[in-house]
Each structure stands twice: as structure tokens, then as C-alpha cells.
Design a protein around this motif. Structure first.
Motif, short mmCIF file in Angstrom:
data_model
loop_
_atom_site.label_atom_id
_atom_site.label_comp_id
_atom_site.label_asym_id
_atom_site.label_seq_id
_atom_site.Cartn_x
_atom_site.Cartn_y
_atom_site.Cartn_z
N UNK A 149 0.85 -1.19 0.00
CA UNK A 149 0.00 0.00 0.00
C UNK A 149 0.89 1.24 0.00
N UNK A 150 0.60 2.14 -0.92
CA UNK A 150 1.42 3.34 -1.10
C UNK A 150 0.63 4.56 -0.65
N UNK A 151 1.28 5.43 0.12
CA UNK A 151 0.66 6.69 0.54
C UNK A 151 1.67 7.82 0.39
N UNK A 152 1.15 9.01 0.11
CA UNK A 152 2.00 10.19 -0.02
C UNK A 152 1.17 11.44 0.26
N UNK A 153 1.86 12.54 0.51
CA UNK A 153 1.20 13.79 0.89
C UNK A 153 1.69 14.94 0.02
N UNK A 154 0.74 15.76 -0.42
CA UNK A 154 1.08 17.07 -1.00
C UNK A 154 0.66 18.11 0.03
N UNK A 155 1.62 18.80 0.68
CA UNK A 155 1.27 19.75 1.73
C UNK A 155 0.44 20.92 1.20
N UNK A 156 -0.33 21.50 2.09
CA UNK A 156 -1.14 22.67 1.75
C UNK A 156 -0.24 23.85 1.36
N UNK A 157 -0.74 24.67 0.45
CA UNK A 157 -0.03 25.91 0.13
C UNK A 157 -0.87 27.14 0.46
N UNK A 158 -1.83 26.97 1.39
CA UNK A 158 -2.61 28.10 1.87
C UNK A 158 -2.40 28.21 3.39
N UNK A 159 -2.62 29.39 3.93
CA UNK A 159 -2.34 29.62 5.35
C UNK A 159 -3.51 29.24 6.24
N UNK A 160 -4.72 29.23 5.69
CA UNK A 160 -5.89 28.92 6.51
C UNK A 160 -6.12 27.41 6.56
N UNK A 161 -6.91 26.98 7.53
CA UNK A 161 -7.22 25.56 7.70
C UNK A 161 -8.25 25.11 6.67
N UNK A 162 -7.98 23.99 6.03
CA UNK A 162 -8.90 23.44 5.03
C UNK A 162 -9.07 21.94 5.29
N UNK A 163 -10.11 21.34 4.74
CA UNK A 163 -10.23 19.88 4.83
C UNK A 163 -9.05 19.19 4.14
N UNK A 164 -8.67 18.04 4.64
CA UNK A 164 -7.66 17.21 3.98
C UNK A 164 -8.39 16.20 3.10
N UNK A 165 -8.09 16.23 1.81
CA UNK A 165 -8.78 15.33 0.88
C UNK A 165 -7.79 14.31 0.32
N UNK A 166 -8.32 13.22 -0.22
CA UNK A 166 -7.46 12.19 -0.78
C UNK A 166 -7.93 11.74 -2.15
N UNK A 167 -7.01 11.15 -2.91
CA UNK A 167 -7.32 10.54 -4.20
C UNK A 167 -6.68 9.15 -4.22
N UNK A 168 -7.46 8.16 -4.63
CA UNK A 168 -7.06 6.77 -4.50
C UNK A 168 -7.28 6.02 -5.80
N UNK A 169 -6.36 5.12 -6.14
CA UNK A 169 -6.52 4.24 -7.31
C UNK A 169 -5.83 2.92 -7.00
N UNK A 170 -6.11 1.90 -7.82
CA UNK A 170 -5.48 0.59 -7.60
C UNK A 170 -4.59 0.24 -8.79
N UNK A 171 -3.51 -0.50 -8.49
CA UNK A 171 -2.54 -0.79 -9.55
C UNK A 171 -2.59 -2.23 -10.04
N UNK A 172 -3.44 -3.07 -9.45
CA UNK A 172 -3.57 -4.42 -10.01
C UNK A 172 -4.54 -4.41 -11.19
N UNK A 173 -4.45 -5.44 -12.03
CA UNK A 173 -5.40 -5.61 -13.13
C UNK A 173 -6.16 -6.91 -12.94
#
Length: 414
Positions: free
Chosen positions: A60-84
Motif C-alpha cells: 500500500x502506497x501513501x504520499x502527501x502534498x502539503x497545503x499551500x494556503x495559510x488557513x485551515x482546510x479539509x484534507x482530501x485524498x485521491x485513491x486508485x489501484x494498480x492491479x489488473x
């Protein structure tokens, strides 16, 4: 602008790595070859500048793109699978690129006379003039879900390279074994740390889905008795004939080839039979939970009736639930669907909101506490030789990810 050349190069780089999963395996991932792409993805996420890149002992792979705004925002995610899918071979994939598709038949394999025709696959008509990536007719393509992975990685790279696009913290997750129903089994929702997420695992451009089947699998075993056929009168019991009786007792029109939209079904996916024993593999699907439970009861009652008819336990059945309709978990937080819909509209994409006639990692993740609707990845005719994906659809999906991030960053309330 999202680079068309980069999308094509990245996608082909992924699909030419064989990652077919195996439902008979007890390991995670179910096949060792899934590690080939998993390790490549982890390194690529680091290379484009993602933070906190990790790959665990189950791939299982996870990674983060940090926020580039100063105010608090929801943390969202995007997910996909690599098997066929194991439904059709994913080895030695040889993608074909069709530039400016002319709307006519595409010869996938001249030697074997395999044709991708808009007369049969009518969705092709909407992609005239676009660039299509197809198979060579001997394998599946793997757009399910390597198109989704391509779009997520490309969107993260674009956001990193264009800091003028404002966004909150974004999480990325890639999973093994989704095609065999295990993609979310060992997904660490707490570690992922998103308030909600989206799977990029739908089909045609515009799809936005937050309803899916309730699903179960059934294994039906029929016992027989083998004796010499020349002396079999009154002694032989042919399990295959009893299996045929079981099959024919279920509603014939409640099968995948006769159903659509919200209609459920019984699907006989495998038969292995000899006189002594026959094993039937079924999947059971229905959007309505009451109907889903009723379908399971139909199969259980049929087993009881046939056993009573034959006077002994000639049939046994084991039914296991696989996943449930995520609608129950999404409806209380419908704003996450509204954000995706708004993102598509801003990009002049007509949203197609409809139930999934299948399941996604998002279904199980929603029940694990991570609400997770599904967004189009662009491919068509998954799990077979006629699979294809329009490059323009992958570009649009990449833009939708970026736009969702931008819209969410303006929402300062979780």
C-alpha cells in the motif's frame, strides 16, 4: 495545460508492467509482480516532489502534498489501484495509439481478425477526432485502474509545478488487489489521514458515483457418486445434472446480460464439474439491501429444497458478504459529491451521476470511516481485449482532480 505527451508516456509506462492479481492467493499483494509497479510508483512520487511517501509490507502506497494556503482546510485524498483483473491476461501488453480516431472500425489484431467496432461498442462514436489507446487484441489494457493512477500522479505533479493553484493538504493512496475485492482490506485509514477521498476508478468521462452494489460470493458444492457406467443403474449420481437443476432453478433473466441500472442479479462465474463433485461459483449483487438479503435467501432455500428432494445433503452452499452500498455513508456528507460535480461543471464536463454496477475500493473505505465517492478515469470495456481509453478523457480527469483541490481549499470548514 496538462501535457498530452506526458499523460501518454506515463500511462504506457504503467500498463506495460504486468500486475494481474490472483484470487486463489492468500498473500497481499496476491501476486509478487504487483511489487514491480508498486515500487516504481513510490519512487516516482518521491521524484515529483511528494512528501511522506511510504510503501508498507503489503504494497500500500501513501504520499502527501502539503497545503499551500495559510488557513485551515479539509484534507482530501485521491485513491486508485494498480492491479489488473484476472479475468483476462495482462501479460505482454502492447498498447496501440490511434491518433485522430476517424470513427470507423479499429483493427486490433489483423492476424486474428479482432476488430474494435463502433457498430458494437457505440460509445466509440463520442470520441471521433480524439486520441485513443487500445490493446493489440490479445490482452486487456489496464486502464482499470492505471488510468486513475496516471491522472492522480499527473495532477500532483501539475499542482507542484503550479503553486499559483491554491490547495489544502492532499493525500494520495494506491492499493493492490482491488480487482479481487481486497483493495481496501489492509488500507490504514487513520494513517492516510484524509477527511474524505475520491477513487479515480470510473469509466466514461463525466461519471460521478456514490452508490454501488451490495455484494456477496457464493460457493455451491454438489456431491455425486461415481460407479462404472456400465453398471450404474440405480447407483450412479451425476453431480453435474444436479448442478444443472440448481442453475436452472434460479431466475434466468436476473443475470448480468439481462439487467441494468438498479437491477440486481445472480451471476454464475465458474463451473468445475465431474460426476463425483461439481463446484459452482456465483456472485450476488443488488443495490437495495433488502433485495440483496432476499437473493441470498433464495439460494439458501433452493439448497434446502433440493436436499429434501434427494433425501440427503447432496448440495452445500457457503455465502460470504464482500462489500456494501456506500450510499448510506455518503449521503450524510453529500457536499463531497457536490464539490466533484461543481469541479466538472467548471471544466465544462457534464456530470453523469449514476449507480456503479460493481464495487470500488471506495465502498469498503466508506465503511471504514473514509467517505469515498468514485470519479471517472476514462476507460471503456474493462477486463478484456476490447478495452480502450481516450487520452483526452485522462487529461480531463487530471484537471478534475486539480479543480477539486482548488474548490476545497476555499472551504475553511471541515
Amino acid at each position: 495545460m496538462i501535457s498530452k505527451e506526458n499523460i501518454i508516456k506515463r500511462f504506457i509506462g504503467y500498463v506495460t508492467i504486468d500486475t494481474e492479481s490472483d484470487p486463489t492467493s492468500n498473500t497481499t499483494p496476491s501476486t509478487a509482480k504487483q511489487w514491480d509497479l508498486a515500487n516504481k510508483l513510490a519512487e516516482e512520487l518521491k521524484a515529483i516532489g511528494m512528501s511522506d511517501v511510504s510503501i508498507d509490507e503489503n504494497a500500500y502506497i501513501m504520499a502527501t502534498l502539503p497545503s499551500n494556503v495559510s488557513h485551515k482546510t479539509p484534507t482530501i485524498g485521491f485513491i486508485a489501484h494498480f492491479d489488473t483483473s484476472p479475468d483476462f491476461t495482462g501479460a505482454n501488453i502492447n498498447p496501440q495509439i490511434i491518433e485522430q480516431y476517424n470513427g470507423k472500425d479499429i483493427v486490433l489484431n489483423e492476424a486474428e481478425n479482432i476488430i474494435l467496432s463502433p457498430d458494437y461498442f457505440e460509445d466509440l462514436h463520442q470520441y471521433k477526432g480524439q486520441t485513443l489507446i487500445t490493446t493489440d487484441g490479445t490482452t486487456l489494457l489496464g486502464a482499470d485502474d492505471k488510468a486513475g493512477i496516471t491522472e492522480i500522479v499527473s495532477a500532483m505533479e501539475y499542482l507542484i509545478n503550479h503553486p499559483e493553484i491554491k490547495h489544502g493538504t492532499i493525500k494520495v493512496g494506491f492499493t493492490p488487489d482491488e480487482e479481487i475485492g481486497r483493495g481496501a482490506h489492509k488500507f490504514d485509514v487513520e494513517k492516510f489521514g484524509a477527511d474524505w477521498a475520491y477513487t479515480m476508478d470510473g469509466s466514461q468521462i463525466g461519471e460521478l458515483e456514490y452508490e454501488n452494489f451490495n455484494a456477496a460470493g457464493a460457493v455451491v458444492k454438489i456431491k455425486g457418486k461415481i460407479v462404472h457406467p456400465g453398471y450404474a443403474k440405480g447407483k450412479m449420481i451425476n453431480s453435474m445434472y444436479i448442478a444443472q437443476e440448481f442453475i436452472n432453478s434460479l431466475p434466468r433473466i436476473e443475470t448480468p446480460e439481462h439487467t441494468e441500472d438498479y437491477q440486481g442479479f445472480f451471476h454464475l462465474s465458474s463451473i468445475k464439474g465431474e460426476v463425483e463433485e461439481t463446484v459452482l461459483q456465483y456472485i450476488i449483487r443488488d443495490h437495495d439491501f433488502g433485495h440483496f438479503e432476499a437473493r441470498k435467501a433464495v439460494m439458501e432455500n433452493l439448497t434446502i429444497e433440493l436436499n429434501e428432494q434427494y433425501g440427503w445433503d447432496v448440495i452445500s452452499i457457503e455465502i460470504k458478504d464482500q462489500y456494501f452500498n456506500m450510499r448510506e455513508k455518503i449521503e450524510p456528507v453529500m457536499h463531497i459529491v457536490d464539490i466533484a460535480e461543481e469541479a466538472m461543471k467548471q471544466l465544462h464536463i457534464e456530470p453523469i451521476i449514476k449507480p456503479i454496477r460493481g464495487g470500488t475500493d471506495g465502498s469498503q473505505l466508506s465503511y471504514k470511516g473514509l467517505p469515498c465517492p468514485n470519479i471517472f478515469a476514462g476507460g471503456h470495456n474493462f477486463h478484456g481485449r476490447y478495452e480502450y481509453v481516450p487520452v483526452e478523457s485522462m487529461i480531463k480527469a487530471t484537471e478534475v482532480i486539480c479543480k477539486i483541490a482548488e474548490i476545497t481549499s476555499k472551504n475553511q470548514n471541515k
